[in-house]
Design a protein around this motif. Structure first.
Motif, PDB file in Angstrom:
ATOM      1  N   HIS A 352       2.828-138.787 -90.285  1.00  0.00           N
ATOM      2  CA  HIS A 352       4.289-138.788 -90.313  1.00  0.00           C
ATOM      3  C   HIS A 352       4.855-140.006 -91.055  1.00  0.00           C
ATOM      4  O   HIS A 352       5.636-140.787 -90.499  1.00  0.00           O
ATOM      5  CB  HIS A 352       4.862-138.712 -88.891  1.00  0.00           C
ATOM      6  CG  HIS A 352       4.504-137.435 -88.192  1.00  0.00           C
ATOM      7  ND1 HIS A 352       5.086-136.234 -88.493  1.00  0.00           N
ATOM      8  CD2 HIS A 352       3.605-137.174 -87.214  1.00  0.00           C
ATOM      9  CE1 HIS A 352       4.561-135.290 -87.733  1.00  0.00           C
ATOM     10  NE2 HIS A 352       3.651-135.836 -86.945  1.00  0.00           N
ATOM     11  N   TYR A 353       4.436-140.143 -92.300  1.00  0.00           N
ATOM     12  CA  TYR A 353       4.991-141.210 -93.138  1.00  0.00           C
ATOM     13  C   TYR A 353       6.495-141.001 -93.343  1.00  0.00           C
ATOM     14  O   TYR A 353       6.972-139.884 -93.561  1.00  0.00           O
ATOM     15  CB  TYR A 353       4.312-141.208 -94.514  1.00  0.00           C
ATOM     16  CG  TYR A 353       2.993-141.916 -94.571  1.00  0.00           C
ATOM     17  CD1 TYR A 353       2.926-143.294 -94.741  1.00  0.00           C
ATOM     18  CD2 TYR A 353       1.799-141.200 -94.496  1.00  0.00           C
ATOM     19  CE1 TYR A 353       1.708-143.946 -94.828  1.00  0.00           C
ATOM     20  CE2 TYR A 353       0.573-141.847 -94.585  1.00  0.00           C
ATOM     21  CZ  TYR A 353       0.530-143.214 -94.748  1.00  0.00           C
ATOM     22  OH  TYR A 353      -0.680-143.855 -94.827  1.00  0.00           O
ATOM     23  N   LYS A 354       7.209-142.088 -93.274  1.00  0.00           N
ATOM     24  CA  LYS A 354       8.615-142.119 -93.685  1.00  0.00           C
ATOM     25  C   LYS A 354       8.742-143.184 -94.761  1.00  0.00           C
ATOM     26  O   LYS A 354       8.761-144.386 -94.469  1.00  0.00           O
ATOM     27  CB  LYS A 354       9.524-142.435 -92.497  1.00  0.00           C
ATOM     28  CG  LYS A 354       9.572-141.319 -91.463  1.00  0.00           C
ATOM     29  CD  LYS A 354      10.585-141.617 -90.362  1.00  0.00           C
ATOM     30  CE  LYS A 354      10.642-140.463 -89.367  1.00  0.00           C
ATOM     31  NZ  LYS A 354      11.637-140.751 -88.291  1.00  0.00           N
ATOM     32  N   ILE A 355       8.799-142.715 -96.019  1.00  0.00           N
ATOM     33  CA  ILE A 355       8.835-143.628 -97.154  1.00  0.00           C
ATOM     34  C   ILE A 355      10.263-144.111 -97.383  1.00  0.00           C
ATOM     35  O   ILE A 355      11.244-143.387 -97.166  1.00  0.00           O
ATOM     36  CB  ILE A 355       8.301-142.932 -98.421  1.00  0.00           C
ATOM     37  CG1 ILE A 355       6.885-142.394 -98.155  1.00  0.00           C
ATOM     38  CG2 ILE A 355       8.293-143.886 -99.607  1.00  0.00           C
ATOM     39  CD1 ILE A 355       5.852-143.437 -97.883  1.00  0.00           C
ATOM     40  N   ASP A 356      10.382-145.356 -97.869  1.00  0.00           N
ATOM     41  CA  ASP A 356      11.692-145.971 -98.140  1.00  0.00           C
ATOM     42  C   ASP A 356      12.573-145.976 -96.897  1.00  0.00           C
ATOM     43  O   ASP A 356      13.744-145.594 -96.906  1.00  0.00           O
ATOM     44  CB  ASP A 356      12.409-145.255 -99.288  1.00  0.00           C
ATOM     45  CG  ASP A 356      11.632-145.360-100.590  1.00  0.00           C
ATOM     46  OD1 ASP A 356      10.961-146.384-100.785  1.00  0.00           O
ATOM     47  OD2 ASP A 356      11.692-144.421-101.399  1.00  0.00           O
TER      48      ASP A 356
END
Length: 825
Positions: A352-356
């Motif tokens: 569950h990456y949340k980029i930026d």
């Protein structure tokens, strides 16, 4: 607190099931029907996935809907299968075949044969800084699992009770260590991290190296060096380093197209043996010129590793929002240490990456890890619900046994039994390590100092004893108090001294402490300390060198310490003491050497002075002295445990400003001086492959010295005799303990570099000793003794070693010789 609560909900939501979710499970095998361990399994076009366990079994939870599930592992052909979840559990076994990478013959460019791998790696290296910085910040959920298994144990160790300690089965095998953690991890460029442990579980004896948190697993091959704390003092060159060409050759083993991307398999070949380099393969995405997967290894034979024979590093990257990020890490190792054979692995899964991510201002406040108060007490049901990787039968058995022991350990009868067993007195441990006993759930502790530190000899007291003990208590709010009483008696001078030292920690998070000391004691004239009672006894009786010079102090002291703000620690204490000069009263000998005799207890008396010299060093005096200091630790980082805060070393120099004032006219105090000093130090500066350096710089002087006694002079960390303690960089190797003590403005500097085997690791046979090469220099100057300098070089291994040096006073050679260190001072 709100931040921790929200993080807990995020992570449990990332790993746990809900009423609408069902389990997709199965086993991954190869074309021969053998399990494929540690394969990555994830949902296509998402950042949600898991990893198979050691037996190839996997499971993860999905809501109702259609999914394309990807099965991937370096060395095998990628498999994508369609799955329709309808709210009920499903099983899907998968067969993977060995990778289809085809060998490509060398091509001809001009008149020279060349391998396309060189051109490919040139492009990857040229783009490495971009890939290193392209993700400015992100957050994700992290699961880390570690297992260490004993595969064989020598009978000599079993006879010493190691089978019970390592929790082995009757066949001398079994899981000796197992750990799991679930956390949220946040990252921002310039190495800003924040991690919150939601669950943490450990069973067994810790291995000699490990990965306890997500930040430990942030090994990035786009960086120049790969560093594994504990395996070696230095790093290993990444195949993508800017200077990688000096360490590696590359060979293209083949290419394959996966999901529209051409993947090249590049063999990584060290240019020569006995250098700090990897072997194995790295998989590269053409056109993007980035890492797709990594499968590299280090060996003890080639890389001089500690504790393991082989370490294999595997990484899998997946596409995430126009970039690629790690999905899974595996670190597998095996070893044979004097017949004790073991293997193990660490597994990391990122979900569950949340980029930026837009982190609020002040989010990265120096707390790199927060361990939730319930993290280490999560029940088995929590792990069954949130664990993304199925346990193998031996791991289930190990954790079940651990959980059973934990439940049993909570019963009052068992806890009392364990405490009674731990509190058993044994004479041999007491001689060297002292005696420790704990009560009331380990909240109350009694420690008796070892006998080896309690009986001593010196020329001032003759034979004597110093009996000390400590009682400490930790309260429910994590405040604590310790009381250390001591009684001292010398049979020659017939002086009896008693004192008590207390420390109350009222705020662990801000290093808040209150000190109070009262009594009388014999103290070293050098306020920085010279030799311990044990060491001085040995040097006095065995080599007739009575190094330490004492005076008597009757004192009352109160102090206070607190962190004013992040990285600024304030310490202050006010002391009142009656100080009396002492003289030698004993000159017992075990051996008698020609030309050697004990020296006066006045360190400034001529060396020819008789042992019972009564020359005056200072008159008896009363002194009230205020000490205050400010320590500045830039970018101070820390870990918050349920029991309190743990501060981590800074990457920047630490600056301390000290002020001392002798207060005249209060309670007959005759001391009247003001001293101001500054200390700048950095005790570990990484020099990459060439080890690490350290330095200490000090300067100071008396602003006022109207009434100043020898005990108030500025003293230095000197050294006399052939044994030294180089564990602290700011120590001189040849400077006498007292001769250079001064009331004048001074400047001193110390520098030491540890090559960490950079030289001897390349020398056959010698490299097997894992020696660390040391060079250093020390400098001191003030008007009476200008330009004192020392230069030395030597070897060390753990806490032992030797060096040779020479010192100069101005242009004149002062002293030279060997110094050995054995971990004692």
């Amino acid at each position: 607190m709100l931040k921790i609560l929200l993080t807990t909900l995020l992570i449990t939501g990332a790993f746990a099931a809900s009423a609408q979710q069902a389990v997709l499970a199965g086993c991954i095998i190869d074309q021969n029907g053998r399990p494929v361990p540690f394969a990555s399994v994830y949902v296509l076009n998402s950042t949600y996935g898991t990893t198979a366990n050691e037996n190839g079994d996997y499971f993860f939870k999905l809501k109702s809907g259609d999914y394309n599930i990807v099965y991937r592992l370096v060395g095998y052909k990628l498999v994508t299968q369609h799955v329709q979840m309808n709210g009920s559990d499903q099983r899907q076994d998968v067969q993977m075949t060995e990778d289809p990478f085809k060998l490509i013959a060398g091509k001809v460019k001009g008149s020279q044969k060349y391998d396309p791998a060189t051109e490919i790696m040139e492009k990857v290296v040229a783009n490495r800084r971009y890939h290193l910085r392209e993700i400015n910040d992100y957050s994700c959920a992290v699961y880390i699992k570690g297992v260490k298994t004993i595969t064989d144990t020598p009978k000599t160790l079993l006879a010493k009770g190691m089978q019970k300690l390592l929790k082995l089965d009757t066949g001398s095998r079994g899981i000796s260590y197992q750990s799991e953690s679930i956390s949220s991890y946040s990252f921002e460029q310039k190495n800003k991290v924040n991690e919150v442990f939601i669950g943490s579980k450990v069973s067994g004896v810790d291995p000699p190296f490990g990965y306890g948190k997500a930040s430990d697993l942030q090994v990035n091959f786009y960086e120049d060096l790969f560093i594994v704390n504990g395996l070696n003092e230095h790093g290993f060159v990444s195949p993508l380093a800017k200077y990688a060409w000096a360490y590696y050759k590359y060979k293209l083993l083949g290419s394959v197209v996966e999901a529209g991307k051409t993947i090249d398999k590049i063999q990584v070949i060290p240019r020569r043996r006995s250098v700090r380099s990897f072997q194995g393969s790295i998989y590269v995405i053409e056109d993007d010129w980035r890492i797709y997967s990594v499968d590299l290894f280090l060996t003890k034979k080639e890389n001089n590793l500690n504790f393991v024979d082989t370490l294999r590093v595997s990484q899998q990257y997946i596409p995430v929002k126009n970039t690629w990020a790690p999905l899974a890490f595996q670190y597998r190792y095996n070893a044979d240490v004097y017949g004790l054979k073991y293997k193990g692995y660490y597994l990391g899964i990122y979900n569950h990456y949340k980029i930026d991510t837009l982190f609020e201002k002040g989010y990265f406040n120096g707390e790199v890890l927060h361990v939730d108060t319930e993290a280490k007490t999560r029940p088995a049901s929590f792990w069954a619900e949130n664990r993304p990787v199925p346990l193998t039968p031996p791991e289930i058995h190990s954790f079940h046994r651990s959980d059973s022991l934990f439940i049993m350990a909570q019963t009052p009868k068992y806890r009392d039994s364990i405490q009674r067993n731990n509190n058993t007195f044994s004479i041999l441990p007491f001689l060297l390590d002292g005696y420790t006993a704990s009560y009331r759930d380990y909240k109350d502790t009694i420690f008796i100092y070892p006998l080896a530190q309690s009986v001593y000899y010196n020329t001032v007291e003759g034979w004597g004893f110093y009996l000390k003990g400590m009682y400490s208590k930790t309260f429910a709010d994590n405040t604590s108090n310790s009381i250390t009483p001591g009684v001292r008696y010398g049979f020659a001078d017939k002086l009896f001294d008693a004192n008590i030292h207390t420390v109350y920690t009222y705020n662990q998070a801000s290093a808040g402490k209150i000190f109070f000391d009262v009594g009388d004691d014999l103290l070293d004239l050098n306020s920085l300390g010279t030799r311990s009672l044990l060491f001085n006894t040995g040097s006095t009786l065995l080599s007739e060198q009575n190094f330490v010079k004492y005076y008597r102090s009757k004192f009352v002291d109160v102090g206070y310490q607190r962190e004013l703000t992040r990285g600024i620690l304030w310490t202050a204490n006010l002391s009142y003491a009656q100080r009396t000069q002492l003289y030698n009263t004993s000159d017992q000998h075990i051996f008698t050497y020609n030309g050697l005799a004990y020296t006066s207890n006045n360190p400034l008396a001529p060396i020819t002075a008789p042992v019972y010299d009564h020359s005056v060093l200072f008159p008896q005096n009363d002194a009230m002295i205020l000490n205050a200091s400010l320590r500045f630790t830039f970018d101070q980082e820390y870990i918050t445990e349920p029991s309190g805060r743990v501060y981590l070393p800074s990457l920047y120099p630490v600056i301390t400003i000290d002020y001392r004032k002798g207060i005249n006219g209060v309670f007959n105090s005759t001391a009247n001086f003001d001293f101001l000093g500054v200390d700048i130090r950095d005790e570990r500066i990484s020099m990459g492959l060439f080890g690490h350096s350290a330095f200490v710089i000090r300067a100071g002087g008396f602003l006022n010295k109207q009434t100043l006694y020898f005990t108030d002079y500025n003293h230095f960390y000197g050294n006399e005799g052939t044994t030294s303690d180089p564990t602290y960089v700011g120590v001189f190797h040849f400077l006498p303990f007292y001769t250079f003590s001064t009331d004048e403005p001074f400047f001193e500097a110390h520098y030491q570099h540890n090559f960490a085997g950079a030289i001897f690791d390349n020398v056959p046979l010698i490299r097997n000793f894992k020696l660390e090469e040391i060079v250093g220099a020390n400098y001191l100057t003030y008007s009476s003794h200008p330009n004192y300098s020392e230069f030395y070089f030597g070897l060390k291994r753990l806490s032992y070693g030797a060096d040779y040096g020479v010192s100069y006073l101005g242009n004149r050679r002062y002293l030279k010789g060997f110094r050995i260190f054995i971990g004692l001072k």
